[in-house]
Scaffold this active site. Structure first.
Site, PDB file in Angstrom:
ATOM      1  N   HIS A  21       0.825  -1.205   0.000  1.00  0.00           N
ATOM      2  CA  HIS A  21       0.000   0.000   0.000  1.00  0.00           C
ATOM      3  C   HIS A  21       0.863   1.261   0.000  1.00  0.00           C
ATOM      4  O   HIS A  21       0.557   2.236  -0.699  1.00  0.00           O
ATOM      5  CB  HIS A  21      -0.914  -0.027   1.227  1.00  0.00           C
ATOM      6  CG  HIS A  21      -1.662   1.240   1.446  1.00  0.00           C
ATOM      7  ND1 HIS A  21      -1.309   2.151   2.419  1.00  0.00           N
ATOM      8  CD2 HIS A  21      -2.732   1.774   0.802  1.00  0.00           C
ATOM      9  CE1 HIS A  21      -2.130   3.170   2.378  1.00  0.00           C
ATOM     10  NE2 HIS A  21      -3.005   2.981   1.407  1.00  0.00           N
ATOM     11  N   GLU A  24       2.007   1.841  -3.422  1.00  0.00           N
ATOM     12  CA  GLU A  24       0.920   2.384  -4.265  1.00  0.00           C
ATOM     13  C   GLU A  24       0.892   3.914  -4.191  1.00  0.00           C
ATOM     14  O   GLU A  24       0.741   4.602  -5.207  1.00  0.00           O
ATOM     15  CB  GLU A  24      -0.422   1.797  -3.817  1.00  0.00           C
ATOM     16  CG  GLU A  24      -1.642   2.401  -4.508  1.00  0.00           C
ATOM     17  CD  GLU A  24      -2.779   2.673  -3.555  1.00  0.00           C
ATOM     18  OE1 GLU A  24      -3.234   3.837  -3.489  1.00  0.00           O
ATOM     19  OE2 GLU A  24      -3.209   1.729  -2.854  1.00  0.00           O
ATOM     20  N   HIS A  25       1.056   4.459  -3.008  1.00  0.00           N
ATOM     21  CA  HIS A  25       1.117   5.912  -2.847  1.00  0.00           C
ATOM     22  C   HIS A  25       2.322   6.495  -3.592  1.00  0.00           C
ATOM     23  O   HIS A  25       2.219   7.517  -4.280  1.00  0.00           O
ATOM     24  CB  HIS A  25       1.239   6.266  -1.360  1.00  0.00           C
ATOM     25  CG  HIS A  25      -0.044   6.224  -0.609  1.00  0.00           C
ATOM     26  ND1 HIS A  25      -0.539   7.293   0.106  1.00  0.00           N
ATOM     27  CD2 HIS A  25      -0.961   5.238  -0.437  1.00  0.00           C
ATOM     28  CE1 HIS A  25      -1.678   6.972   0.688  1.00  0.00           C
ATOM     29  NE2 HIS A  25      -1.950   5.716   0.368  1.00  0.00           N
ATOM     30  N   GLU A 101      -3.521   7.955   7.172  1.00  0.00           N
ATOM     31  CA  GLU A 101      -4.555   7.037   6.698  1.00  0.00           C
ATOM     32  C   GLU A 101      -4.846   5.960   7.733  1.00  0.00           C
ATOM     33  O   GLU A 101      -6.005   5.567   7.938  1.00  0.00           O
ATOM     34  CB  GLU A 101      -4.129   6.407   5.373  1.00  0.00           C
ATOM     35  CG  GLU A 101      -5.231   5.643   4.674  1.00  0.00           C
ATOM     36  CD  GLU A 101      -4.867   5.226   3.267  1.00  0.00           C
ATOM     37  OE1 GLU A 101      -5.677   4.503   2.653  1.00  0.00           O
ATOM     38  OE2 GLU A 101      -3.782   5.611   2.770  1.00  0.00           O
TER      39      GLU A 101
END
Length: 398
Positions: A21, A24-25, A101
């Site tokens: 994840h 992905e950022h 997040e």
């Protein structure tokens, strides 16, 4: 269009938790050809949308754009996926965003309870760990860890490009070859990775997991082992799920909300992965009603486990499954995702008519047998709310 990479959080070691994840950022932060601003402005300046998501078994970078701008979109997203710089300064800056997040997830009890249940059921197995990672793993993750993960995993053999809309297949193939062929990315003779099918299911635990939060509502999530993604009984599971908690006419909704007014949100769900799955029931209610709601939910599950569903529920469940399938195909994003998942995790692309036939073939005996085995299993329970002691809930799942 979507560029799907067959890597997700289940591929991480404990030390890499959250790296898929995190990466992905970072792929939005710039390449040798484009800055982060260049990437977003290129798509937004023609009215398009670009985004991404990470799941437990894959990652997707997608663009929704006018058909005339398909070459631009393909070039931008291919550049991101193949040529990200993963600069140390960007890794440090984005670390704070990912931590925010995680904090946002923790502040949303209806979201946090799902991660809590996965951890309770599957422990430290890859499926039990959060896609986001933990504060500790993200804080301590070095740039080299993320970059090495990127270079090893983001290879042609793991990538599927899917597209849906007003386009021609041959033209899309040509665009893919051009966009991904930069800097020799497509050189080599690797065969495509096999679809993610099967595997050894992790051990499953029961018990209660409690996350104490001073909320006005108790968030309760019951979970039990479900079916893997390719189990032929998945169509019967869809019918059973619809009957139990798939809408306002479902048993759980009628018993808990309509007849007694004990909750606003109540539903059931089926999460399916390569090697195993989960069947769950969520209810949000006043804390003082938690015991009553849990008893009622367990009673509904026990009744269906022992007696099955009615003829009307069977017909309604099939109708809901058919309608959701066909209406979902009106959305180009859903069509695009269906194509990609056929390559990544299913190894087949049945026609809509074939799928409708499989739904129609579900019998009352199919649902009854599945309900008996699935719903009679000892559950795990995750609770987020203003409670001090998890043991108070043990009797509810005993």
């Amino acid at each position: 269009i979507g560029v799907w990479v067959g890597v997700g959080s289940v591929d991480e070691s404990p030390e890499q938790a959250g790296s898929t994840h995190y990466l992905e950022h970072l792929l939005f932060k710039g390449t040798s050809r484009r800055s982060a601003l260049d990437i977003s402005s290129a798509i937004e300046s023609v009215g398009g949308d670009i985004n991404a998501f990470t799941a437990k078994e894959y990652t997707c970078y997608y663009v929704r754009i006018l058909d005339n701008d398909l070459p631009l979109a393909m070039d931008v997203v291919a550049d991101m996926v193949t040529s990200s710089l993963v600069e140390p300064a960007e890794v440090d800056a984005e670390r704070n965003v990912v931590l925010e997040e995680i904090a946002m997830r923790d502040d949303d009890p209806a979201d946090a309870v799902h991660d809590l249940l996965a951890g309770q059921m599957w422990g430290d197995a890859p499926l039990g760990r959060s896609i986001l990672g933990s504060v500790e793993s993200i804080t301590g993750m070095a740039r080299d860890t993320v970059n090495d993960y990127y270079r090893q995993r983001y290879r042609p053999r793991n990538i599927v490009v899917a597209a849906a809309g007003n386009l021609e297949h041959d033209a899309v193939v040509k665009l893919v070859a051009e966009a991904f062929g930069v800097d020799g990315f497509l050189s080599g003779d690797d065969e495509p990775a096999a679809p993610r099918i099967g595997g050894i299911a992790p051990d499953v635990a029961t018990g209660v997991a409690l996350l104490q939060r001073p909320t006005e509502q108790a968030n309760l999530l019951l979970g039990m082992p479900g079916l893997n993604r390719n189990d032929p009984r998945r169509f019967a599971l869809g019918v059973l799920n619809a009957a139990l908690g798939g809408g306002m006419s479902s048993r759980l909704f009628q018993e808990i909300r309509e007849r007694r007014g004990l909750a606003y949100s109540v539903y059931s769900f089926a999460a399916q992965h390569a090697e195993t799955g989960m069947f769950g029931v969520y209810v949000g209610c006043q804390p003082k009603r938690a015991d009553e709601v849990l008893d009622l939910a367990r009673s509904v599950l026990a009744d269906v486990a022992s007696s099955g569903i009615t003829d009307d529920e069977l017909a309604s469940g099939k109708g809901q499954a058919r309608g959701n399938l066909v209406l979902g195909m009106e959305d180009t994003s859903a069509r695009m995702g269906r194509l990609a998942k056929a390559e990544l995790v299913y190894d087949e692309l049945p026609s809509i008519d074939e799928l409708l036939t499989r739904i129609d073939a579900v019998t009352m005996d199919d649902v009854r047998e599945l309900a008996s085995s699935l719903l009679s299993a000892p559950p795990a329970l995750a609770v987020v709310g203003p409670f001090d002691d998890a043991t108070r809930f043990e009797a509810a799942i005993g």
